[in-house]
Scaffold this active site. Sequence first.
Site, PDB file in Angstrom:
ATOM      1  N   HIS A  41      39.884  37.896  43.139  1.00 43.34           N
ATOM      2  CA  HIS A  41      41.127  38.191  42.433  1.00 43.34           C
ATOM      3  C   HIS A  41      41.473  37.056  41.470  1.00 43.34           C
ATOM      4  O   HIS A  41      41.013  35.927  41.646  1.00 43.34           O
ATOM      5  CB  HIS A  41      42.315  38.279  43.404  1.00 43.34           C
ATOM      6  N   TYR A  42      42.320  37.341  40.481  1.00 42.42           N
ATOM      7  CA  TYR A  42      43.049  36.264  39.808  1.00 42.42           C
ATOM      8  C   TYR A  42      44.512  36.354  40.216  1.00 42.42           C
ATOM      9  O   TYR A  42      44.997  37.411  40.633  1.00 42.42           O
ATOM     10  CB  TYR A  42      42.875  36.268  38.295  1.00 42.42           C
ATOM     11  N   THR A  43      45.221  35.243  40.101  1.00 39.32           N
ATOM     12  CA  THR A  43      46.580  35.189  40.649  1.00 39.32           C
ATOM     13  C   THR A  43      47.670  35.624  39.677  1.00 39.32           C
ATOM     14  O   THR A  43      48.768  35.963  40.095  1.00 39.32           O
ATOM     15  CB  THR A  43      46.916  33.759  41.103  1.00 39.32           C
ATOM     16  N   GLU A 105      41.413  34.257  45.944  1.00 45.20           N
ATOM     17  CA  GLU A 105      42.241  34.244  44.732  1.00 45.20           C
ATOM     18  C   GLU A 105      41.843  33.046  43.874  1.00 45.20           C
ATOM     19  O   GLU A 105      41.539  31.972  44.398  1.00 45.20           O
ATOM     20  CB  GLU A 105      43.724  34.145  45.096  1.00 45.20           C
ATOM     21  N   HIS A 152      38.762  43.033  42.759  1.00 52.18           N
ATOM     22  CA  HIS A 152      39.929  43.862  43.095  1.00 52.18           C
ATOM     23  C   HIS A 152      39.932  45.148  42.276  1.00 52.18           C
ATOM     24  O   HIS A 152      40.319  46.213  42.755  1.00 52.18           O
ATOM     25  CB  HIS A 152      41.209  43.059  42.840  1.00 52.18           C
ATOM     26  N   ASP A 162      42.096  42.755  37.968  1.00 51.46           N
ATOM     27  CA  ASP A 162      41.488  41.464  38.285  1.00 51.46           C
ATOM     28  C   ASP A 162      40.156  41.629  39.016  1.00 51.46           C
ATOM     29  O   ASP A 162      39.976  42.605  39.740  1.00 51.46           O
ATOM     30  CB  ASP A 162      42.455  40.602  39.100  1.00 51.46           C
TER      31      ASP A 162
END
Length: 259
Positions: A41-43, A105, A152, A162
Site C-alpha cells: 500500500h501507499y499511505t 504500508e 491493494h 495503491d
Amino acid sequence: MKRFLTVLLLLILAGCSSGLRIDRSHTSTNQDSRTQFVVLHYTSASLERSLALLTHGEVSSHYLVGDDRDATVYQLVDESRRSWHAGESQWQGRTWLNSSSIGIEIVNPGYTDTPNGRVWHPYSEAQVQALIALLKGIVQRHNIAPQHIIGHSDIAPLRKLDPGPLFPWKRLADAGLGVWPNANAVARQQVFFDANPPSVLWYQQQLARFGYAIEQNGELDVATRHVIAAFQMRFRPQRFDGQPDSQTAAMLQVLNTQR
C-alpha cells in the site's frame, strides 16, 4: 482448625499440580504458515500522520516503510497477528485477506490532482531497497510464492489505486519478489492478438485466472474496466485506461502461461 487448614492447603496444591500438561515432542509435517499473501500500500499521508493513523486509527498494518533518508521500517503488528489493512478484498478466490496476509504500508502521497492532470509521486531508492530487504525476510519466513505479492489495487480494484503506477513492480520481480511478463513473449503474442482480438469474456476469464475478482458476463462494464485498469497500472503503467487492447491481452496470456 490447624489440621483443617493444612489439609485445605494440600488440596489446593494438589489442584495446582494437576493442571494441563502439553507434550510438544511430536510435530506434524502437514502444516504451513497462515500467511499466504503480502499486500502493498501507499499511505497518502506524511510519516507522522501515517504512524498516528496506523497505531491509533481504525486501520493498521504489519509494517510501515518510512520516507526518511534510510527509509526506516517500523513494525506495528506482529506477523503472527492480523492487521486491518486490506478491508473488503479478494484474490484467487480468497476473500477478506486481512486474515491471510501481511500488510506493508509505504509513506507516499499517492497522487496530486492539478489543473494539468493527476501527478503521481515516486518512491525513493531508499524505500525500494528497504522494501526489497523486508520482503525477502517475509517470503523466507512464510514461504510465500512470488505471485502472492500483490497490491491493494489488485485485491480491491473497484475502490483502491495503491501502490500506484510508479510502484517498481519490475524491480521486485527482478529480485524474485513478484511476477513480470517476458517482453519477447509479449511482443510475439501481441502480433497474434492484433489480428485476432479476444472477446470481453476472454479478458474476464484470463483476469480471473490471474487472480482478480471479476464477473464473467461478457460485458465491458464499469467493473470490468476497473479491473483491466488495475492490471494495466501494474504491468503497463504508461497507459491504464481500462480499455482492452492487444498488448494488455498479450501480457495477460503470457503471465498466465508463465504461471
